[in-house]
Design an enzyme around this catalytic site. Sequence first.
Site, mmCIF file in Angstrom:
data_model
loop_
_atom_site.group_PDB
_atom_site.id
_atom_site.type_symbol
_atom_site.label_atom_id
_atom_site.label_comp_id
_atom_site.label_asym_id
_atom_site.label_seq_id
_atom_site.Cartn_x
_atom_site.Cartn_y
_atom_site.Cartn_z
ATOM 1 N N CYS A 114 0.814 -1.227 0.000
ATOM 2 C CA CYS A 114 0.000 0.000 0.000
ATOM 3 C C CYS A 114 0.841 1.267 0.000
ATOM 4 O O CYS A 114 0.353 2.346 -0.347
ATOM 5 C CB CYS A 114 -0.941 0.008 1.199
ATOM 6 S SG CYS A 114 -2.104 -1.352 1.166
ATOM 7 N N HIS A 250 -3.557 7.436 2.499
ATOM 8 C CA HIS A 250 -3.916 6.088 2.028
ATOM 9 C C HIS A 250 -5.329 5.781 2.505
ATOM 10 O O HIS A 250 -5.694 6.090 3.638
ATOM 11 C CB HIS A 250 -2.919 5.069 2.576
ATOM 12 C CG HIS A 250 -3.280 3.654 2.247
ATOM 13 N ND1 HIS A 250 -3.687 3.271 0.989
ATOM 14 C CD2 HIS A 250 -3.300 2.533 3.010
ATOM 15 C CE1 HIS A 250 -3.947 1.969 0.995
ATOM 16 N NE2 HIS A 250 -3.724 1.495 2.212
ATOM 17 N N ASN A 280 -10.155 -0.041 -0.236
ATOM 18 C CA ASN A 280 -8.695 0.047 -0.209
ATOM 19 C C ASN A 280 -8.139 -0.494 -1.528
ATOM 20 O O ASN A 280 -8.241 -1.682 -1.802
ATOM 21 C CB ASN A 280 -8.184 -0.766 0.981
ATOM 22 C CG ASN A 280 -6.684 -0.689 1.168
ATOM 23 O OD1 ASN A 280 -5.961 -0.226 0.281
ATOM 24 N ND2 ASN A 280 -6.209 -1.133 2.322
HETATM 25 O O1 UT7 Z 1 -3.909 -1.046 3.584
HETATM 26 C C1 UT7 Z 1 -3.007 -1.601 4.472
HETATM 27 C C2 UT7 Z 1 -3.247 -1.099 5.817
HETATM 28 N N1 UT7 Z 1 -4.419 -1.704 6.366
HETATM 29 C C3 UT7 Z 1 -5.049 -1.146 7.369
HETATM 30 O O2 UT7 Z 1 -4.676 -0.066 7.769
HETATM 31 C C4 UT7 Z 1 -6.189 -1.889 7.993
HETATM 32 C C5 UT7 Z 1 -6.126 -1.711 9.482
HETATM 33 N N2 UT7 Z 1 -7.123 -2.471 10.198
HETATM 34 C C6 UT7 Z 1 -8.450 -2.183 10.153
HETATM 35 O O3 UT7 Z 1 -8.858 -1.313 9.402
HETATM 36 C C7 UT7 Z 1 -9.389 -2.920 11.076
HETATM 37 O O4 UT7 Z 1 -8.641 -3.672 11.993
HETATM 38 C C8 UT7 Z 1 -10.404 -3.854 10.342
HETATM 39 C C9 UT7 Z 1 -11.403 -3.014 9.604
HETATM 40 C C10 UT7 Z 1 -9.635 -4.737 9.382
HETATM 41 C C11 UT7 Z 1 -11.152 -4.732 11.345
HETATM 42 O O5 UT7 Z 1 -11.783 -3.931 12.319
HETATM 43 P P1 UT7 Z 1 -11.673 -4.328 13.860
HETATM 44 O O6 UT7 Z 1 -12.477 -3.353 14.609
HETATM 45 O O7 UT7 Z 1 -10.204 -4.414 14.180
HETATM 46 O O8 UT7 Z 1 -12.407 -5.725 13.905
HETATM 47 P P2 UT7 Z 1 -11.833 -7.171 14.300
HETATM 48 O O9 UT7 Z 1 -10.988 -7.721 13.206
HETATM 49 O O10 UT7 Z 1 -11.219 -7.102 15.641
HETATM 50 O O11 UT7 Z 1 -13.181 -7.991 14.373
HETATM 51 C C12 UT7 Z 1 -14.224 -7.650 15.309
HETATM 52 C C13 UT7 Z 1 -15.388 -8.597 15.121
HETATM 53 C C14 UT7 Z 1 -15.001 -10.062 15.194
HETATM 54 O O12 UT7 Z 1 -16.042 -10.744 15.842
HETATM 55 P P3 UT7 Z 1 -15.921 -11.144 17.409
HETATM 56 O O13 UT7 Z 1 -14.715 -12.023 17.497
HETATM 57 O O14 UT7 Z 1 -15.753 -9.831 18.129
HETATM 58 O O15 UT7 Z 1 -17.215 -11.838 17.661
HETATM 59 C C15 UT7 Z 1 -14.951 -10.489 13.754
HETATM 60 O O16 UT7 Z 1 -15.217 -11.869 13.589
HETATM 61 O O17 UT7 Z 1 -15.975 -8.410 13.834
HETATM 62 C C16 UT7 Z 1 -16.065 -9.676 13.161
HETATM 63 N N3 UT7 Z 1 -15.897 -9.435 11.729
HETATM 64 C C17 UT7 Z 1 -16.916 -9.202 10.895
HETATM 65 N N4 UT7 Z 1 -18.238 -9.154 11.070
HETATM 66 C C18 UT7 Z 1 -18.997 -8.877 9.997
HETATM 67 C C19 UT7 Z 1 -14.727 -9.384 11.044
HETATM 68 N N5 UT7 Z 1 -14.980 -9.107 9.750
HETATM 69 C C20 UT7 Z 1 -16.319 -8.998 9.631
HETATM 70 C C21 UT7 Z 1 -17.169 -8.721 8.547
HETATM 71 N N6 UT7 Z 1 -18.488 -8.665 8.775
HETATM 72 N N7 UT7 Z 1 -16.702 -8.486 7.294
#
Ligand code: UT7
Length: 323
Positions: A114, A250, A280
């Site tokens: 990225c 980004h 993204n």
């Molecule tokens: O481009 C390169 C750089 N990339 C970035 O900068 C990305 C940085 N990271 C992020 O933007 C965030 O961490 C994400 C958007 C990827 C994820 O958000 P989060 O708040 O960190 O969520 P998480 O991965 O901790 O997941 C929270 C919950 C989980 O459920 P439980 O375990 O709390 O029950 C996941 O299973 O959300 C669930 N989950 C979803 N639910 C519905 C994960 N993906 C999804 C989904 N739909 N697509």
Amino acid sequence: MPIRSILAGTGAYLPAHIVTNDELALTVDTSDSWIRERTGIGQRHFAAPHETAAFMGTEAARAALANAGAGPDDVDGIILATSTPDQAFPATALRVQAALGVTRGFGFDLAAACAGFIYALSVADGMIRAGQAKGILVIGSEVYSRILNWQDRGTCVLFGDGAGAVFVRAGEGSGCIDRGILSTHIHAQGTLGDILYVDGAVGQPDKPGHLVMHGREVFRHAVTRLAEAVEEALAANGLTRRDVDWLVPHQANARIIDAMGRKLGLSSERVVVTVDRHANTSAASVPLALAEACADGRIRRGDLVLLEALGGGLAWGSALVRM
Ligand code: UT7
């Protein structure tokens, strides 16, 4: 007068096919509200089979050249940032060179995920300042739809396809008021390679590769590293937050973008956001956002623009540009 790299023109290309969050939720266990709340994404563009990194990069480059009032004869080199090249070789940049009708100069691909466009801009700036080239096309072009794991809802909802380009031309200037790239800073920390990666490539037996991300960890590093990068860029030029007219970040997550805007004390109208419509697009995200804000007249000649990105590697960086 010292040589300076001027951003003479910008261009963009997005596939026609748009997929909304609701459409994704028909096949992936997710929802529009989850995706919007966590990321700010509402839709993304997905490439048709003929829309490869070379095809989209060529279209974006053509637009950037036209916007600069330049043609194929003005191109001394092409640097194309991508993690999703058409082929292992020749470089995607050279497929673009042929398609544009450029018959001389150099071309190569650059892999910094990225952060690829910022890295490519940094290399182009160095080459122009060193007198190695007078006109360089810098392109970010990506088809992440082809490396997504559709069984992993934590990543497959986050990415889209597209390409952005700038034509960088040698000019003259010094200080912070004259046009051109004032500074670039690029960084990497390879020890964090396992928090965002593709688990294969043509060099590995039977492993084409899918994207893997530990989102929370990447999020944490992104906020810290990008905040440092912003400070570094300003300090290197003896400028303050108040001097920045536009932030072109980004486009990974609206929450990270908001944090960076707040860090600079910029109102939200001064931060270019495309993540809601493009998702993204990795190395394409910064040049796509820049091209959009230049085309619609938000960013104007004389504005001070801060570009920043972070991604797999980890690799990150910034560029401070007087347009
Ligand atoms: O481009 C390169 C750089 N990339 C970035 O900068 C990305 C940085 N990271 C992020 O933007 C965030 O961490 C994400 C958007 C990827 C994820 O958000 P989060 O708040 O960190 O969520 P998480 O991965 O901790 O997941 C929270 C919950 C989980 O459920 P439980 O375990 O709390 O029950 C996941 O299973 O959300 C669930 N989950 C979803 N639910 C519905 C994960 N993906 C999804 C989904 N739909 N697509």
